[in-house]
Design an enzyme around this catalytic site. Structure first.
Site, short mmCIF file in Angstrom:
data_model
loop_
_atom_site.label_atom_id
_atom_site.label_comp_id
_atom_site.label_asym_id
_atom_site.label_seq_id
_atom_site.Cartn_x
_atom_site.Cartn_y
_atom_site.Cartn_z
N HIS A 154 -53.80 -31.19 34.59
CA HIS A 154 -54.55 -31.39 33.35
C HIS A 154 -55.43 -30.17 33.28
O HIS A 154 -55.82 -29.61 34.31
CB HIS A 154 -55.30 -32.71 33.41
CG HIS A 154 -54.37 -33.89 33.36
ND1 HIS A 154 -54.43 -34.86 32.41
CD2 HIS A 154 -53.31 -34.22 34.15
CE1 HIS A 154 -53.47 -35.75 32.61
NE2 HIS A 154 -52.77 -35.38 33.67
N HIS A 186 -52.93 -30.33 25.42
CA HIS A 186 -52.99 -29.32 26.48
C HIS A 186 -52.50 -27.96 25.95
O HIS A 186 -51.60 -27.36 26.53
CB HIS A 186 -52.14 -29.75 27.68
CG HIS A 186 -52.73 -30.86 28.49
ND1 HIS A 186 -52.11 -31.38 29.61
CD2 HIS A 186 -53.89 -31.55 28.38
CE1 HIS A 186 -52.86 -32.35 30.13
NE2 HIS A 186 -53.93 -32.47 29.40
C1 LIG Z 1 -58.41 -36.01 23.52
C2 LIG Z 1 -58.29 -35.07 24.68
C3 LIG Z 1 -58.20 -35.55 25.97
C4 LIG Z 1 -58.12 -34.68 27.06
N1 LIG Z 1 -58.12 -35.18 28.32
C5 LIG Z 1 -58.15 -34.35 29.38
C6 LIG Z 1 -58.25 -34.84 30.69
O1 LIG Z 1 -58.32 -36.05 30.90
N2 LIG Z 1 -58.27 -33.94 31.72
C7 LIG Z 1 -58.18 -32.62 31.52
O2 LIG Z 1 -58.21 -31.86 32.47
N3 LIG Z 1 -58.06 -32.11 30.27
C8 LIG Z 1 -58.05 -32.95 29.21
N4 LIG Z 1 -57.96 -32.44 27.94
C9 LIG Z 1 -57.81 -30.99 27.77
C10 LIG Z 1 -59.10 -30.24 28.04
O3 LIG Z 1 -60.19 -31.03 27.66
C11 LIG Z 1 -59.11 -28.92 27.26
O4 LIG Z 1 -57.92 -28.22 27.50
C12 LIG Z 1 -60.26 -28.02 27.70
O5 LIG Z 1 -61.47 -28.71 27.63
C13 LIG Z 1 -60.29 -26.77 26.85
O6 LIG Z 1 -61.31 -25.92 27.30
P1 LIG Z 1 -61.63 -24.56 26.55
O7 LIG Z 1 -62.77 -23.93 27.25
O8 LIG Z 1 -60.37 -23.77 26.43
O9 LIG Z 1 -62.02 -25.00 25.08
P2 LIG Z 1 -63.07 -26.08 24.56
O10 LIG Z 1 -63.65 -26.88 25.65
O11 LIG Z 1 -62.41 -26.79 23.44
O12 LIG Z 1 -64.25 -25.19 24.02
C14 LIG Z 1 -64.20 -24.46 22.84
C15 LIG Z 1 -65.57 -24.53 22.16
O13 LIG Z 1 -65.61 -23.51 21.18
C16 LIG Z 1 -66.18 -24.04 20.00
N5 LIG Z 1 -65.67 -23.23 18.91
C17 LIG Z 1 -64.52 -23.37 18.22
N6 LIG Z 1 -64.43 -22.39 17.30
C18 LIG Z 1 -65.52 -21.61 17.44
C19 LIG Z 1 -65.97 -20.43 16.78
N7 LIG Z 1 -65.27 -19.87 15.80
N8 LIG Z 1 -67.15 -19.89 17.18
C20 LIG Z 1 -67.87 -20.45 18.20
N9 LIG Z 1 -67.47 -21.55 18.85
C21 LIG Z 1 -66.31 -22.12 18.47
C22 LIG Z 1 -65.78 -25.49 19.98
O14 LIG Z 1 -66.66 -26.26 19.16
C23 LIG Z 1 -65.83 -25.84 21.46
O15 LIG Z 1 -67.11 -26.31 21.82
C24 LIG Z 1 -58.07 -33.29 26.83
C25 LIG Z 1 -58.14 -32.79 25.53
C26 LIG Z 1 -58.29 -33.67 24.45
C27 LIG Z 1 -58.40 -33.12 23.06
#
Ligand SMILES: Cc1cc2nc3c(=O)[nH]c(=O)nc-3n(C[C@H](O)[C@H](O)[C@H](O)COP(=O)(O)OP(=O)(O)OC[C@H]3O[C@@H](n4cnc5c(N)ncnc54)[C@H](O)[C@@H]3O)c2cc1C
Ligand SMILES: *[C@@H]1O[C@H](CO)[C@@H](O)[C@H](O)[C@H]1NC(C)=O
Ligand SMILES: *[C@@H]1O[C@H](CO)[C@@H](O)[C@H](O)[C@H]1NC(C)=O
Ligand SMILES: *[C@@H]1O[C@H](CO)[C@@H](O)[C@H](O)[C@H]1NC(C)=O
Ligand SMILES: *[C@@H]1O[C@H](CO)[C@@H](O)[C@H](O)[C@H]1NC(C)=O
Ligand SMILES: *[C@@H]1O[C@H](CO)[C@@H](O)[C@H](O)[C@H]1NC(C)=O
Ligand SMILES: *[C@@H]1O[C@H](CO)[C@@H](O)[C@H](O)[C@H]1NC(C)=O
Ligand SMILES: *[C@@H]1O[C@H](CO)[C@@H](O)[C@H](O)[C@H]1NC(C)=O
Length: 604
Positions: free
Chosen positions: A581, A538
């Protein structure tokens, strides 16, 4: 790199040349993840707005490891997992701990796979948090960001499936009024809920420990024991990740392009000078073949996640020039905008597991969470702990600031810690989360401190290492955090030794019998926790939404300070940890961000 010393004509020439060889868009979104796809969907709803999303990960819509809720662990370690690890963690036997993050269209919402037992009991969780934790964002100076203003978005995103009679008998409780019915993200309870007799045992045991049943954990008050909804389409037995929720239905829009590649840096049409903000004109990205390419856009939005958006800023010259860990100078990256908060204020939670053998042989899902306040955990000692921790905040702040090599100021950290202290001890928000589960012949607890004072960082280590963040969560850097984690461990242990559930508990399995007896010392607990702790995944705070003076990176419109047209919309911007979460909140934040972006465009 171009600079503001070029006459406008040359600038325009470069702009046109770029646009001619590449493509030009109104918005470029870096990262097709949880937040990025919400923006892609909303911004491209207007056919006159051209949107590009750049994502290194693949299309996983027919990958059964992603779609099938029964396949819990398989995505872990495959090509759709970035497979990061932390820097050596002194409080965890100096281990470099594996850290998972989604690399796919859909981002981290597509994986949710770590270690077998962890994932069996934690996945697709839809939990918002405690109301005062969102109100604190506004108290930090982010006008318009509070529970009240986010609440309509929490509802807007959601398509909640009311539980069936059988699911209600198995323990699913809810308050229909607080859920949305027409959103893109399906939420609900799986048909596979474990038999209600176990729910009864768990509820009665938590009640005996002073934790009442919380009818709906998503009301803005999470305290107590509750059954949480998951992000799934119950009737189709399908996981609802961000791509399924926000992308597949709109991917044919002519004005929406998904480009496979990794964004390396923002390109600047104009540096910041004489009080004028810097102007971005696009990004450079590395294609899946390893070639460097460029696209231009009127605005750049970073949605690469809390571990990656700060790296893009740093490689674009936005960060702390003098910080040795960010290496802006030593990497030969010219500082465009001095923003020392980039990559700092990383707030992550430590995850610990206990397991026991069970004389019941049950299978099925157990989305059971118990949230504890400081009062729940510390009882009569709460007020003395309130006082002693308050007195220690200046020391903790100095320590955290010193470890940042001067990137963040102790006085600022102290202010932020005081807000967190007030939330814990005056607003009575919850401080710990405990999951309770059963599978086959085993019982499990997974638990974590929700609001750490141990704040770490994530930085670039070299100009080329854009795929390799140096992640330092600094677990238990502040000893109060370890004390809370120990209290949570003891609470879980006590649970399995309390009637009625204790009648069905055999020996301890994790750790093996005898390692943590009921009279185990704090040292024994700390050592078990250190040896076994895993990330809770997280991460937040690394491009924090707060004033620039406090070390913030984006303003309350999510615009990067010192820029005219660069935003961050992902987990990086959440300023303080909370009792939820992340995805529920991130979807809501991204929905609100899309509206702020439209609003800004109308007035410019
Ligand atoms: C194992 C695990 C279990 C989890 N379980 C839960 C849960 O049950 N419930 C919950 O609410 N949350 C959960 N989380 C947390 C939640 O999934 C994340 O906090 C959330 O999805 C993050 O969203 P985001 O948009 O910040 O980033 P992300 O969804 O990670 O999106 C970032 C994207 O950017 C891409 N990227 C990275 N670098 C670059 C770059 N340089 N250029 C272009 N693209 C790039 C990545 O490939 C990715 O697709 C979990 C996380 C993990 C790892
Ligand atoms: C699914 O996971 C398994 C086990 O980790 C792996 O071998 C397989 O390649 C994965 N499938 C896809 C389509 O990625
Ligand atoms: C961790 O490494 C540091 C630095 O190398 C060392 O001082 C410390 O004793 C180590 N701690 C453990 C628990 O091994
Ligand atoms: C992971 O969790 C997120 C958030 O709850 C959810 O949207 C997604 O469907 C889950 N994905 C998998 C593969 O479990
Ligand atoms: C749950 O378990 C009880 C006791 O073993 C049993 O009587 C009941 O039929 C089960 N209920 C369901 C829905 O399977
Ligand atoms: C537990 O139940 C499953 C099916 O419900 C059965 O296959 C298995 O043999 C049982 N295990 C024990 C130890 O009774
Ligand atoms: C927090 O809890 C304390 C002690 O139980 C109580 O006195 C106080 O009124 C509570 N504050 C809030 C805001 O609920
Ligand atoms: C815990 O109790 C056991 C047996 O009663 C005893 O041998 C052991 O020394 C005790 N441990 C501690 C830390 O008190």
């Amino acid at each position: 790199m171009r600079s503001s010393t070029f006459p406008p004509g040359i600038l325009l020439g470069i702009f046109i040349a770029r646009a001619a060889c590449g493509e030009t868009f109104d918005y470029i979104i870096a990262g097709a993840g949880t937040c990025g796809l919400v923006l892609a969907n909303r911004l491209s709803a207007d056919p006159n707005i051209r949107v590009a999303v750049i994502e290194p990960g693949e299309d996983v819509r027919s990958n059964v490891n992603v779609t099938n809720p029964a396949l819990f662990t398989v995505a872990y370690g495959t090509s759709i997992d970035w497979q990061y690890s932390t820097t050596p963690q002194p409080a965890a036997s100096n281990r470099t701990i594996p850290w998972h993050a989604g690399k796919a269209i859909g981002g981290t919402s597509t994986i949710n796979g770590t270690q077998c037992v962890r994932v069996l009991i934690k996945g697709m969780t839809y939990i918002r948090g405690d109301k005062p934790q969102f109100d604190a964002w506004e108290r930090l100076g982010n006008e318009g960001w509070n529970w009240e203003s986010l609440y309509p978005y929490f509802k807007k995103i959601e398509k909640f499936t009311v539980p069936s009679t059988a699911q209600t008998a198995a323990g699913a409780t809810y308050d229909a009024d607080i859920h949305g019915e027409t959103g893109h993200v399906h939420t609900g309870f799986p048909f596979s809920l474990v038999n209600g007799s176990f729910h009864g045992l768990a509820a009665d045991t938590w009640d005996a420990l002073g934790y009442p049943l919380n009818e709906d954990v998503n009301s803005g008050s999470v305290r107590g024991f509750s059954t949480w909804p998951q992000t799934l389409d119950r009737d189709r037995n399908l996981r609802f990740d961000a791509a399924r929720s926000y992308y597949y239905a709109v991917e044919d829009r002519k004005n929406l392009r998904l480009i496979r590649g990794t964004v390396k840096r923002i390109t600047w049409a104009r540096s910041s000078a004489a009080g004028q903000p810097a102007v971005a004109d696009g990004v450079e990205y590395v294609t899946t073949n390893g070639e460097l390419n460029a696209v231009t856009a009127a605005e750049v939005i970073l949605s690469a996640g809390a571990l990656r958006s700060p790296l893009i800023l740093e490689s674009s010259g936005v960060g702390n020039p003098s910080l040795s860990t960010s290496l802006l100078n030593s990497l030969g990256i010219e500082t465009k905008i001095e923003l020392p908060g980039v990559g700092e204020y990383l707030q992550e939670q430590p995850n610990t597991i206990l397991a026991y053998s069970s004389t019941l042989n049950l299978s099925g899902s157990t989305p059971y969470a118990t949230f504890s306040t400081a009062q729940d955990m510390f009882g009569d000692e709460t007020s003395s702990i309130e006082t002693s921790t308050l007195a220690r905040i200046p020391g903790w702040a100095k320590k955290v600031a010193a470890a940042s090599n001067g990137a963040v100021e102790a006085a600022n950290v102290e202010k932020l810690f005081r807000v967190q202290h007030d939330l814990i001890f005056k607003q009575n928000v919850t401080l710990g989360e405990t999951l309770t589960a059963v599978t086959g012949g085993y019982f499990y607890s997974a638990m974590w401190l929700l609001l750490p004072f141990s704040w770490g960082s994530v930085h670039l280590t070299s100009a080329e290492a854009i795929d390799a963040p140096a992640i330092d969560p600094k677990y238990f850097f502040v000893d109060f955090d370890a004390n809370v984690q120990v209290s949570l461990g003891r609470l879980a242990q006590k649970f399995w030794h309390t009637k009625p559930v204790s009648d069905f508990v055999g020996g301890s399995v994790l750790p093996p019998d005898g390692v943590l007896p009921l009279n185990a010392t704090d040292e024994q607990w700390t050592s078990y926790i250190g040896d076994t702790l895993m990330p809770n995944h997280h991460p937040i705070g690394t491009a924090s939404m707060m004033s620039r003076e406090l070390g913030g990176v984006v303003d309350s419109k999510l615009r990067v300070y010192g820029t005219k047209n660069v935003r961050v919309v992902d987990g990086s911007i959440l300023p303080l940890q909370f009792s939820g979460h992340l995805t529920a909140t991130l979807y809501a934040v991204a929905e609100r961000a899309a509206e702020l972006i439209f609003e800004a465009a109308r007035y410019e």
